[in-house]
Design a protein around this motif. Structure first.
Motif, PDB file in Angstrom:
ATOM      1  N   GLY A   1      10.104   5.103  -8.157  1.00  0.00           N
ATOM      2  CA  GLY A   1       9.167   4.696  -9.200  1.00  0.00           C
ATOM      3  C   GLY A   1       8.544   3.348  -8.884  1.00  0.00           C
ATOM      4  O   GLY A   1       7.320   3.183  -8.940  1.00  0.00           O
ATOM      5  N   ARG A   2       9.388   2.388  -8.525  1.00  0.00           N
ATOM      6  CA  ARG A   2       8.882   1.071  -8.141  1.00  0.00           C
ATOM      7  C   ARG A   2       8.098   1.156  -6.834  1.00  0.00           C
ATOM      8  O   ARG A   2       7.105   0.447  -6.644  1.00  0.00           O
ATOM      9  CB  ARG A   2      10.050   0.099  -7.984  1.00  0.00           C
ATOM     10  N   TYR A   3       8.550   2.012  -5.940  1.00  0.00           N
ATOM     11  CA  TYR A   3       7.854   2.223  -4.665  1.00  0.00           C
ATOM     12  C   TYR A   3       6.426   2.718  -4.913  1.00  0.00           C
ATOM     13  O   TYR A   3       5.474   2.255  -4.274  1.00  0.00           O
ATOM     14  CB  TYR A   3       8.646   3.231  -3.844  1.00  0.00           C
ATOM     15  N   MET A   4       6.283   3.612  -5.883  1.00  0.00           N
ATOM     16  CA  MET A   4       4.961   4.126  -6.216  1.00  0.00           C
ATOM     17  C   MET A   4       4.097   3.035  -6.864  1.00  0.00           C
ATOM     18  O   MET A   4       2.892   2.930  -6.580  1.00  0.00           O
ATOM     19  CB  MET A   4       5.087   5.320  -7.161  1.00  0.00           C
ATOM     20  N   PHE A   5       4.701   2.220  -7.718  1.00  0.00           N
ATOM     21  CA  PHE A   5       3.961   1.140  -8.366  1.00  0.00           C
ATOM     22  C   PHE A   5       3.404   0.157  -7.339  1.00  0.00           C
ATOM     23  O   PHE A   5       2.241  -0.262  -7.417  1.00  0.00           O
ATOM     24  CB  PHE A   5       4.872   0.413  -9.353  1.00  0.00           C
ATOM     25  N   GLU A   6       4.232  -0.205  -6.367  1.00  0.00           N
ATOM     26  CA  GLU A   6       3.780  -1.112  -5.320  1.00  0.00           C
ATOM     27  C   GLU A   6       2.675  -0.474  -4.487  1.00  0.00           C
ATOM     28  O   GLU A   6       1.735  -1.148  -4.056  1.00  0.00           O
ATOM     29  CB  GLU A   6       4.953  -1.494  -4.412  1.00  0.00           C
ATOM     30  N   ALA A   7       2.772   0.838  -4.272  1.00  0.00           N
ATOM     31  CA  ALA A   7       1.746   1.536  -3.496  1.00  0.00           C
ATOM     32  C   ALA A   7       0.403   1.539  -4.224  1.00  0.00           C
ATOM     33  O   ALA A   7      -0.656   1.413  -3.602  1.00  0.00           O
ATOM     34  CB  ALA A   7       2.195   2.969  -3.213  1.00  0.00           C
ATOM     35  N   ILE A   8       0.443   1.681  -5.542  1.00  0.00           N
ATOM     36  CA  ILE A   8      -0.798   1.662  -6.324  1.00  0.00           C
ATOM     37  C   ILE A   8      -1.447   0.290  -6.226  1.00  0.00           C
ATOM     38  O   ILE A   8      -2.673   0.170  -6.076  1.00  0.00           O
ATOM     39  CB  ILE A   8      -0.512   2.040  -7.787  1.00  0.00           C
ATOM     40  N   LYS A   9      -0.645  -0.774  -6.297  1.00  0.00           N
ATOM     41  CA  LYS A   9      -1.198  -2.131  -6.178  1.00  0.00           C
ATOM     42  C   LYS A   9      -1.829  -2.350  -4.808  1.00  0.00           C
ATOM     43  O   LYS A   9      -2.868  -3.006  -4.690  1.00  0.00           O
ATOM     44  CB  LYS A   9      -0.094  -3.169  -6.410  1.00  0.00           C
ATOM     45  N   ASN A  10      -1.193  -1.789  -3.772  1.00  0.00           N
ATOM     46  CA  ASN A  10      -1.674  -1.997  -2.405  1.00  0.00           C
ATOM     47  C   ASN A  10      -2.667  -0.931  -1.945  1.00  0.00           C
ATOM     48  O   ASN A  10      -3.095  -0.961  -0.784  1.00  0.00           O
ATOM     49  CB  ASN A  10      -0.475  -2.005  -1.442  1.00  0.00           C
ATOM     50  N   ARG A  11      -2.997   0.000  -2.840  1.00  0.00           N
ATOM     51  CA  ARG A  11      -3.904   1.104  -2.501  1.00  0.00           C
ATOM     52  C   ARG A  11      -3.400   1.863  -1.262  1.00  0.00           C
ATOM     53  O   ARG A  11      -4.164   2.180  -0.355  1.00  0.00           O
ATOM     54  CB  ARG A  11      -5.321   0.581  -2.264  1.00  0.00           C
TER      55      ARG A  11
END
Length: 336
Positions: free
Chosen positions: A287-297
């Protein structure tokens, strides 16, 4: 039963296909250029164009999609644009943390929610019933982020009883075996690691369990009230059965059948809804991994984690249907 499982597995193909198309399309509309994000604002246009070509971002949408699907058929989820590591490998490394958190929250919700629902149903309109209904309403209505912040301030900052972030104390060395911190500590005989993992799990698991426990308590209460008014309950009482046997053996047993569906579906939602909780508590899950991915596109990571969440949801739904068929002969007959 076998034909039912086969039909549901075949039905996975179009569902996952639709999810793949939607996710692959939507992530392309996220504002910003991944190449610019990775290189920084000081990068030249030549550097940006070179990186876009290296990442296939300069190709047309259909070509990018076909290349991605071809990779998926070979078990390749792509490479993270941020870390340069295979997405499948990073997801597998983080998945146990998310499953461990969700399972503990599920168990806590069941242990608390079902007894409260049963007690409320056996004492309708009592003071206990009114209090539990209010508490359940608060649990269902309170946003997860607000509850998380309250618990962090109370138990972490003011009382100093529990850690508010991470999965384990940094000074504790635990040998990874399965990826599940508590299980690894038990296998290796590391009691300090087990205790630290349990402490770090309490607050985030409480946040996830609050909504499910409140929902389950309300559902079991309403279902029990309906079941306890049925004719077979009156017949059981007329036979002279003890109150506990009537409530647990007849009332609760028949109330749990529909509750299993709620538990299964909410657990699937929990697996995909840990993004906010994991981010607040710095929990190293997908979940956190996905959140960081969204921030970094980070397109490949967003696509890969979304597909995993969708797959977990569908598979959990199938397992719930199978369990329902095992417990209810009428449903099992329809599955044949």
């Amino acid at each position: 039963m076998a034909s039912f499982i086969l039909r549901r597995l075949i039905g996975l193909i179009p569902v996952m296909g639709i999810v793949l198309v939607i996710v692959f399309s939507l992530v392309r509309f996220i504002p910003g250029d991944p190449a610019v994000t990775l290189l920084g604002p000081g990068a030249t246009q030549e550097q940006i164009d070179a990186l876009r070509g290296q990442l296939d971002l300069d190709k047309s949408f259909p070509v990018q999609f076909l290349n991605y699907v071809a990779g998926l058929l070979q078990g390749d989820f792509g490479v993270s644009l941020k870390t340069g590591e295979p997405v499948a490998q990073e997801i597998l490394a983080r998945l146990p943390a998310t499953i461990e958190l969700a399972v503990l929250a599920l168990l806590a919700a069941i242990v608390i929610g079902i007894p409260i629902g049963v007690l409320s149903a056996t004492r309708p309109n009592s003071m206990f019933d009114h209090i539990t209904r209010v508490v359940s309403l608060v649990g269902v209505s309170m946003p997860a982020f607000l509850l998380a912040l309250i618990l962090q301030l109370l138990f972490g900052t003011y009382l100093g009883l529990l850690p508010v972030s991470g999965r384990m104390n940094s000074f504790i060395i635990s040998e990874p075996v399965t990826g599940f911190a508590i299980l690894d500590g038990i296998i290796t005989g590391n009691g300090a690691a087990v205790w630290s993992a349990v402490q770090h799990l309490i607050l985030p698991a409480t946040v996830l369990a609050a909504f499910l426990g409140a929902t389950l308590g309300r559902f079991v209460r309403n279902s029990m009230l309906e079941v306890m008014s049925e004719d077979f309950i009156r017949t059981a009482k007329a036979k002279g059965l003890r109150r506990g046997e009537v409530i647990l053996g007849h009332g609760l047993r028949n109330s749990l059948l529909p509750a299993i569906t709620v538990i299964g579906l909410k657990f699937a939602e929990m697996l995909g809804g840990t993004i906010l909780t994991e981010t607040i508590f710095a929990w190293p899950g997908i979940g956190r991994y996905m959140f960081e991915a969204i921030k970094n596109r980070d397109y490949p990571v967003i696509q890969g984690t979304t597909l995993v969440f969708a797959l977990l949801f569908v598979v959990t739904s199938i397992l719930v249907d199978l369990l329902y068929g095992v417990l209810d002969p009428r449903v099992r007959k329809k599955m044949k």
